[in-house]
Write an enzyme that holds these catalytic residues in place. Structure first.
Site, PDB file in Angstrom:
ATOM      1  N   GLY A 100     -58.450   0.491 106.054  1.00 61.14           N
ATOM      2  CA  GLY A 100     -59.426   1.795 105.940  1.00 61.14           C
ATOM      3  C   GLY A 100     -61.041   1.803 107.293  1.00 61.14           C
ATOM      4  O   GLY A 100     -60.086   2.299 108.436  1.00 61.14           O
TER       5      GLY A 100
ATOM      6  N   CYS B 205     -54.139   6.737  94.692  1.00 64.56           N
ATOM      7  CA  CYS B 205     -55.268   7.609  94.770  1.00 64.56           C
ATOM      8  C   CYS B 205     -55.889   8.085  93.874  1.00 64.56           C
ATOM      9  O   CYS B 205     -56.376   8.410  94.282  1.00 64.56           O
ATOM     10  CB  CYS B 205     -54.989   7.350  96.775  1.00 64.56           C
ATOM     11  SG  CYS B 205     -54.454   9.619  97.368  1.00 64.56           S
TER      12      CYS B 205
ATOM     13  N   GLY C 144     -54.020   4.883 102.629  1.00 62.97           N
ATOM     14  CA  GLY C 144     -53.858   3.527 102.240  1.00 62.97           C
ATOM     15  C   GLY C 144     -55.488   3.310 101.247  1.00 62.97           C
ATOM     16  O   GLY C 144     -56.010   4.072 101.617  1.00 62.97           O
ATOM     17  N   SER C 145     -55.366   1.450 102.067  1.00 63.96           N
ATOM     18  CA  SER C 145     -57.066   1.306 100.880  1.00 63.96           C
ATOM     19  C   SER C 145     -58.135   1.706 101.730  1.00 63.96           C
ATOM     20  O   SER C 145     -58.132   1.803 103.192  1.00 63.96           O
ATOM     21  CB  SER C 145     -56.197  -0.258 100.752  1.00 63.96           C
ATOM     22  OG  SER C 145     -56.663  -1.251 102.068  1.00 63.96           O
ATOM     23  N   THR C 146     -59.070   1.698 101.225  1.00 64.78           N
ATOM     24  CA  THR C 146     -59.878   1.755 101.915  1.00 64.78           C
ATOM     25  C   THR C 146     -60.654   0.284 102.495  1.00 64.78           C
ATOM     26  O   THR C 146     -61.224   0.750 103.856  1.00 64.78           O
ATOM     27  CB  THR C 146     -61.248   1.840 101.004  1.00 64.78           C
ATOM     28  OG1 THR C 146     -61.209   3.037  99.771  1.00 64.78           O
ATOM     29  CG2 THR C 146     -62.711   1.809 101.342  1.00 64.78           C
ATOM     30  N   GLU C 147     -60.422  -0.519 102.263  1.00 64.24           N
ATOM     31  CA  GLU C 147     -60.863  -2.114 102.843  1.00 64.24           C
ATOM     32  C   GLU C 147     -59.824  -1.720 104.383  1.00 64.24           C
ATOM     33  O   GLU C 147     -60.485  -1.926 105.355  1.00 64.24           O
ATOM     34  CB  GLU C 147     -59.741  -2.921 102.200  1.00 64.24           C
ATOM     35  CG  GLU C 147     -60.501  -4.713 103.255  1.00 64.24           C
ATOM     36  CD  GLU C 147     -59.704  -5.508 101.912  1.00 64.24           C
ATOM     37  OE1 GLU C 147     -58.579  -4.850 101.033  1.00 64.24           O
ATOM     38  OE2 GLU C 147     -59.414  -6.639 102.352  1.00 64.24           O
TER      39      GLU C 147
ATOM     40  N   GLU D  95     -57.063   8.517 104.917  1.00 63.65           N
ATOM     41  CA  GLU D  95     -57.052   9.169 103.126  1.00 63.65           C
ATOM     42  C   GLU D  95     -56.539   7.888 102.152  1.00 63.65           C
ATOM     43  O   GLU D  95     -56.236   6.864 102.229  1.00 63.65           O
ATOM     44  CB  GLU D  95     -55.679   9.880 103.421  1.00 63.65           C
ATOM     45  CG  GLU D  95     -55.976  10.971 102.050  1.00 63.65           C
ATOM     46  CD  GLU D  95     -55.223  10.285 100.586  1.00 63.65           C
ATOM     47  OE1 GLU D  95     -56.085   9.533  99.898  1.00 63.65           O
ATOM     48  OE2 GLU D  95     -53.850  10.393 100.475  1.00 63.65           O
TER      49      GLU D  95
END
Ligand code: ADP
Length: 497
Positions: A249, A300, A244-247, A266
């Site tokens: 994560g 992504c 999902g999103s880096t935020e 990821e």
């Protein structure tokens, strides 16, 4: 949807149920709270199905079921050939129901049926096939420790895995997570994305039909801050795998510290796709187009920073813009559709927000630039494929992940400049290079800090090739042999002889 084919009867009956329940301990149950939520068809904005909404209580039940299935159940102790046989049956069932699964995926996510039928569903089957093949090929080692010892390693499953997946490839992401975890003998609680829970729930039915024992796979649809966060914090979960999103994560990384779970992440990307003037230009244009507009750009590893050698820049941007304008946008169920709607109203807002930001930052939309409100599409979440020029790598549209059909074309001077700009990002998921110079291709593939580099191609995948991020695109590698490392741990055993 004039040209759309009729719905498969499997899909009709799946959607006709008044409530799609969650899978806990081998049974289809309502949420403990009794709450439900709707999933929406992004081509029309209309409700598709009502789904049980899991929260911390349901996650707890599911984790306890997975724990029992791991600690006392047959799955981790099964003869490898039997586990392999069950996973092979999953492959057969996915393939038997491929047409219906593709329709369900397209209805829930929006993506073109041509793509769900030729990419998502076959690749999900391939993932189960590949990891079914690994079940009886994982082995430990004997070690040359000392003459009076026999020392060896056992490769054991990690335990209960919490798996949280996104909405862009719902069934395929479920397969990337479940297949290796199950092959290694783990048990799982899977939380699909709230936007697209349906194909994972259908997969749950197929897993039971294939003979996966109760409690081994539990599927709890629900929202991130409730169901997702509860899974990450649960003390009986051994490992969390997240895409999902880096935020989010980063949030998961922090939240998992208290119980020191193993985690793999990821995350997002802002991948450079670098085109040299000596490339095969026609195939580079096609590659750049699909590199960014495949799956509406909700990918992504999309090649969203298109770096083009200065001498070629204007001509290339024009050719790409013309190709983008020629893409057929429409409802995913139309077999002619090349680019469908975005997944949700929220994503529509986010992406159009970035289009406005691009204009404010001084970029020029050579193609697209807004929502597609053509007749018949007004109620859906359609955004025109957009090609921005006049972008600098320090603008927000070149730095932040947009996750929509938007590409920033930027010039570079020479090889050194291409690598500098390519690596000038906090992300490191993927990159592309287009050139006929083999030595340069090798040099650049080494110089780019990204988990995947495509040369004279883009968005090519195979289940044998590991996939994952450098830098803030996450860590851990999915697919390939490397993924087995995420789902096993090594025990050393010493025997005095
Ligand atoms: P997007 O912003 O594109 O929807 P997210 O990273 O928010 O991507 O979502 C990916 C997955 O992570 C979804 O299944 C979502 O429900 C889940 N999720 C979101 N927030 C959290 C959280 N705080 N903890 C655990 N899972 C979360």
């Amino acid at each position: 949807m004039g040209t759309a084919r009729a719905l498969d009867s499997d899909v009709e009956s799946f959607l006709a149920a008044p409530l799609r329940r969650m899978l806990v301990d081998g049974r289809w149950v309502e949420a403990a709270s009794g709450r439900t939520f709707e999933t929406v068809n992004p081509a029309t904005g209309e409700a598709l199905a009502r789904v049980a909404e899991g929260d911390a209580e349901d996650i707890d039940r599911a984790v306890r079921a997975a724990r029992r299935a791991f600690d006392d159940g047959e799955w981790p102790r099964m003869a490898p050939r039997d586990r392999e046989r069950i996973l092979a049956r999953v492959v057969e069932l996915i393939e038997r129901h491929a047409a219906a699964l593709a329709q369900l995926e397209t209805l829930d996510n929006g993506k073109a049926i041509a793509e769900s039928a030729s990419v998502d569903i076959p690749a999900a089957a391939d993932t189960f096939r590949y990891y079914a093949g690994w079940v009886n090929k994982m082995s430990g080692e004997t070690l040359p420790s000392a003459p009076d010892f026999f020392t060896f390693t056992l490769r054991e499953p990690v335990g209960v895995c919490g798996q949280i997946i996104p909405w862009n490839f719902p069934l395929l992401m479920a397969a990337w997570k479940l297949a290796p975890a199950l092959a290694c003998g783990n048990t799982v609680v899977l939380k699909p994305a709230e936007q697209t829970p349906l194909s994972a729930l259908r997969l749950g039915e197929l897993l039971l039909e294939a003979g996966v024992p109760r409690g081994v796979v539990n599927i709890v649809p629900g929202f991130g801050p409730t169901a997702g966060a509860a899974l990450v914090r649960h003390p009986l979960v051994d490992k969390v795998a997240f895409t999902g999103s880096t935020e989010v994560g980063k949030e998961i990384h922090r939240a998992s510290a208290d119980t020191l779970k193993r985690i793999s992440l990821e995350l997002g990307g802002k991948s450079p796709n670098i085109v040299f003037a000596d490339a095969d230009i026609d195939s580079a244009v096609r590659g750049a187009l699909m590199g960014v507009f495949f799956n509406q750009g909700e990918v992504c590893c999309a090649g969203t920073r298109l770096l083009v050698e200065s001498s070629l820049h204007d001509r290339f941007a024009e050719a790409l813009a013309a190709a983008a304008r020629g893409m057929k946008q429409g409802p995913g169920l139309d077999p002619e559709t090349q680019i469908g709607p975005l997944v949700s109203a929220e994503q529509l807002e986010r992406v159009t927000g970035y289009l406005e930001l691009g204009l404010r930052e001084g970029a020029t939309p050579l193609a697209g630039g807004g929502r597609n409100l053509a007749a018949g599409l007004e109620r859906g979440y359609f955004v025109q494929p957009t090609v921005f020029t006049g972008v600098r790598n320090d603008m927000r549209i070149a730095r932040e992940e947009i996750f929509g059909p938007v590409v920033a074309v930027m010039p570079f001077r020479d090889e050194e400049d291409a690598v500098l700009q390519g690596n000038d990002t906090t992300y490191g998921l993927a990159a592309g290079v287009w050139t006929r110079d083999v030595s340069r291709a090798h040099r650049i593939a080494r110089a780019l800090r990204a988990g995947t580099v495509w040369v004279n191609c883009y968005n090519v995948f195979d289940v044998s090739a590991p996939f994952g991020g450098y830098k803030e695109s996450g860590y851990g590698r999915e697919l390939g042999r490397q993924c087995l490392d995420l789902y096993t741990q090594t025990k050393s055993v010493w025997l005095r002889v």
